[in-house]
Scaffold this active site. Sequence first.
Site, PDB file in Angstrom:
ATOM      1  CB  CYS E 106      -0.935  -0.041   1.206  1.00  0.00           C
ATOM      2  SG  CYS E 106      -2.546   0.700   0.905  1.00  0.00           S
ATOM      3  CG  HIS E 107      -0.467   4.998   1.311  1.00  0.00           C
ATOM      4  ND1 HIS E 107      -1.679   4.368   1.355  1.00  0.00           N
ATOM      5  CD2 HIS E 107      -0.672   6.143   0.613  1.00  0.00           C
ATOM      6  CE1 HIS E 107      -2.589   5.103   0.727  1.00  0.00           C
ATOM      7  NE2 HIS E 107      -2.005   6.180   0.262  1.00  0.00           N
ATOM      8  N   GLY E 108       3.239   1.960   2.078  1.00  0.00           N
ATOM      9  CA  GLY E 108       4.496   1.752   2.787  1.00  0.00           C
ATOM     10  C   GLY E 108       5.723   2.114   1.962  1.00  0.00           C
TER      11      GLY E 108
ATOM     12  CG  ASP F  80      -3.040   9.237  -0.459  1.00  0.00           C
ATOM     13  OD1 ASP F  80      -1.885   8.901  -0.763  1.00  0.00           O
ATOM     14  OD2 ASP F  80      -3.978   8.426  -0.319  1.00  0.00           O
TER      15      ASP F  80
END
Lengths: 176, 176, 176, 176, 176, 176
Positions: E106-108, F80
């Site tokens: 994901c956003h990691g 985002d």
Amino acid sequence: MKLKGKRVVMLAEEGFEDLELWYPVIRLREEGCEVIIAGSGSKSTYKGKYGLSVTVDKTVEEISEDDFDGILVPGGWAPDKLRRYKSVTKLVRNFWEKNKLLATICHGGWVFISAKVLDGYKMTCVNAIIDDIKNAGAEYIDREVVVDRNLITSRTPKDLPAYMREIIKFLETQEV
Amino acid sequence: MKLKGKRVVMLAEEGFEDLELWYPVIRLREEGCEVIIAGSGSKSTYKGKYGLSVTVDKTVEEISEDDFDGILVPGGWAPDKLRRYKSVTKLVRNFWEKNKLLATICHGGWVFISAKVLDGYKMTCVNAIIDDIKNAGAEYIDREVVVDRNLITSRTPKDLPAYMREIIKFLETQEV
Amino acid sequence: MKLKGKRVVMLAEEGFEDLELWYPVIRLREEGCEVIIAGSGSKSTYKGKYGLSVTVDKTVEEISEDDFDGILVPGGWAPDKLRRYKSVTKLVRNFWEKNKLLATICHGGWVFISAKVLDGYKMTCVNAIIDDIKNAGAEYIDREVVVDRNLITSRTPKDLPAYMREIIKFLETQEV
Amino acid sequence: MKLKGKRVVMLAEEGFEDLELWYPVIRLREEGCEVIIAGSGSKSTYKGKYGLSVTVDKTVEEISEDDFDGILVPGGWAPDKLRRYKSVTKLVRNFWEKNKLLATICHGGWVFISAKVLDGYKMTCVNAIIDDIKNAGAEYIDREVVVDRNLITSRTPKDLPAYMREIIKFLETQEV
Amino acid sequence: MKLKGKRVVMLAEEGFEDLELWYPVIRLREEGCEVIIAGSGSKSTYKGKYGLSVTVDKTVEEISEDDFDGILVPGGWAPDKLRRYKSVTKLVRNFWEKNKLLATICHGGWVFISAKVLDGYKMTCVNAIIDDIKNAGAEYIDREVVVDRNLITSRTPKDLPAYMREIIKFLETQEV
Amino acid sequence: MKLKGKRVVMLAEEGFEDLELWYPVIRLREEGCEVIIAGSGSKSTYKGKYGLSVTVDKTVEEISEDDFDGILVPGGWAPDKLRRYKSVTKLVRNFWEKNKLLATICHGGWVFISAKVLDGYKMTCVNAIIDDIKNAGAEYIDREVVVDRNLITSRTPKDLPAYMREIIKFLETQEV
């Protein structure tokens, strides 16, 4: 920056209307005005009606009207809390006695009722408290902003642009 | 069951003080009194200040004072909403004109201010609105419950036991 | 005031059904009964399922059944927490052994199951736990309030009027 | 992927323990097992105790035990809701009659109590409901996972690794 | 249990995607892998985007890559916080320099961008940050899981089964 | 009122930083500037990170850069979301191609990264995304407001006074 050297107090308590506190604070800072957030002393950080927070700089006991050009009161549920404090109503009355700026919007009129300073003023407020300000001796006018001598009042967040235009004009032209 | 055959209206709006609405409603039902929850019409279910809900039975427009023995107003933020409705203040005034029970607690006095029925009454309320009820012509007394003719008032949820004792006594002895 | 001189314990824990705790507490106080809120010791203030709060006066360890005429257990999720404490089930059992009032509503029956006192009683409860109270030896009856000797039980908040009528009648007629 | 071709049902209702539902669902999918989320029909999306959501694929009425290899019940408050539905307890009982996998954790045992299938099983559960499962005829064992024939049970989220190891082993070796 | 003797670090910060942190943690523990939760030091307990909590075992300063076989970063808003800490990006870079497992979903990916380790890797991520990882020199591939040497990446919680299959396979076959 | 006849677009999406959206909107209206709130089309009302709401006037598809003097992007989590929409990045790029005002604060830079317009600009942003804007070709400067041709950027809500002073100066002097 039209308000360099000016200083005002913004009162804060739990349940303040978020934009009615924050828009004037940031707006005045944009003009170079120093803004001190003052609370009743019940807490050091308050939460607004919709979720924003504000941390106070001082308690009202630490504020003297001599050091400021005016005092602002936000709407929301904060005025219902603020008006219960003698220290709050006394400070507001001190500003009134020295003809310094008193400004409020929405439910903020309650604080001025309890400070017993409204008699004889023309003003506006949120429709819920019209009867209260009339019973306190004020004349209600349904307009986005009402300026009567040193008292500037508006009705709801929609009126913030007009409200701040008049507050800035007042502080700009007021002699220090 | 002391109140069989009696009927009262409880007003409701968003932000009602949870126990100030629900305790009287259940308490009167315990005595066999019929309680109708009436709202302003803005919604059919309201949320209390702390999270309880209430669903209204009718809107105030559907209520006639002729069918009821009294009207109750809870505290919290609901009174600030209720007093804005002509239909609400007119209904309260109708109960007043027929000398039927008017009962309220905490911030509920605001609704009676806007109904213009407080002049000359002795009463109590939450400390925040003392100035407002005085300006409306009432005499403030700092006691857990004040009964002056058909007006019964209390200060905060702590006073609910005394408040309900007087309301039940009033309805019990009032001739239908 | 029918219950002057009487004293009861109301148990509290996180997630109590708000009105099932507060309505009986205020109702008994209205009749002059002293009500002590007792917790498991896990916290000093608990939040109800819908948002009301309660602060406890004592922990169950500090309570002796000798000083009270009965014990009440609210519904909600509090019973699921309360029944895990030996100190709670022991206290409930002590009231049962001395034939003092045991009253509960909704999910509160769980505490009596774990106190092992239900065998042979007729009672009612919320429909979710019918199987649990039957397996514990009680006979389930679907009625707004069931009184079997010293056990008074109801099903849901709707039954609060009937529940309190029977509890008050019981305490009023019970010899001290 | 050890469970290709296997199919299980996970029950869901409001207040499910978030990880006790989601960990087994994703875990079984990781092994190629098909997992159908089935609800009571009260809603189509449920919220977990801590905030995760789940959308159901079917209602329990649309599920036949013939099409599945087992049924899982999460903990939290969902079991307190699920056990009230005849359709739920009947479906669980159908899986039991055909000796298919029954698995649960924490408070999920309540559903099996109401399905009347626990008599004679060794099992574990959250400590709050130990008395309920004993009264229903089960033997309680305090261990992270207990496997007795087709019943696999654990105590709390901490036991999820052991719980899933046994469930996977069971499904893997079970003949279709 | 395929990962006995293996050890990995899971990073945590406020707003982590609940299942992207908890599913891998429990999953690896199911395989006997030791998992240490490491935070930035800003708090000891963090809340996930949807409401689950996690308590950290150590701060990143207390972690040496020498004691672990890999590092995992959850998605949600946590990466936006984590990447601001030098101690975090330095630790990630240390794992990268020793060719140990780097895994994220994901956003990691943001954390790896700020650790400056992505140049030349094939990888995937949530669609919102595709431009950021490309600008950092990575090649984006739209697939449920992408394995390029020691970097394993997935897109969203839906991909967790594939994500964990690859992570376990990697750790299992990696020489200690 | 310095901006009569001017028109700008403020983008909105779920999780916008409350004051970073509302302060510029009200501030520009105070100067007589028309402000249109435009959303991605995903919803008609969005909630800010702290609780304020905003209702959009139009979707980005309904906006043409020809009718406006500039476009503003708030921070928070909204960027985002916004950057994922082709319609959003295309609109931003259209403003850039015509050298109209591009203004953003905090995390808003992400939208400009995905619109591929930052290469060669000097700018500032919240510290979390410094690596992302550098990788996109911008030069980062740590100052309360940075003006480089038609791009005006600030770091956090604290910078709102400086941010708006520059935006107003830009719009005031820009030829229509």
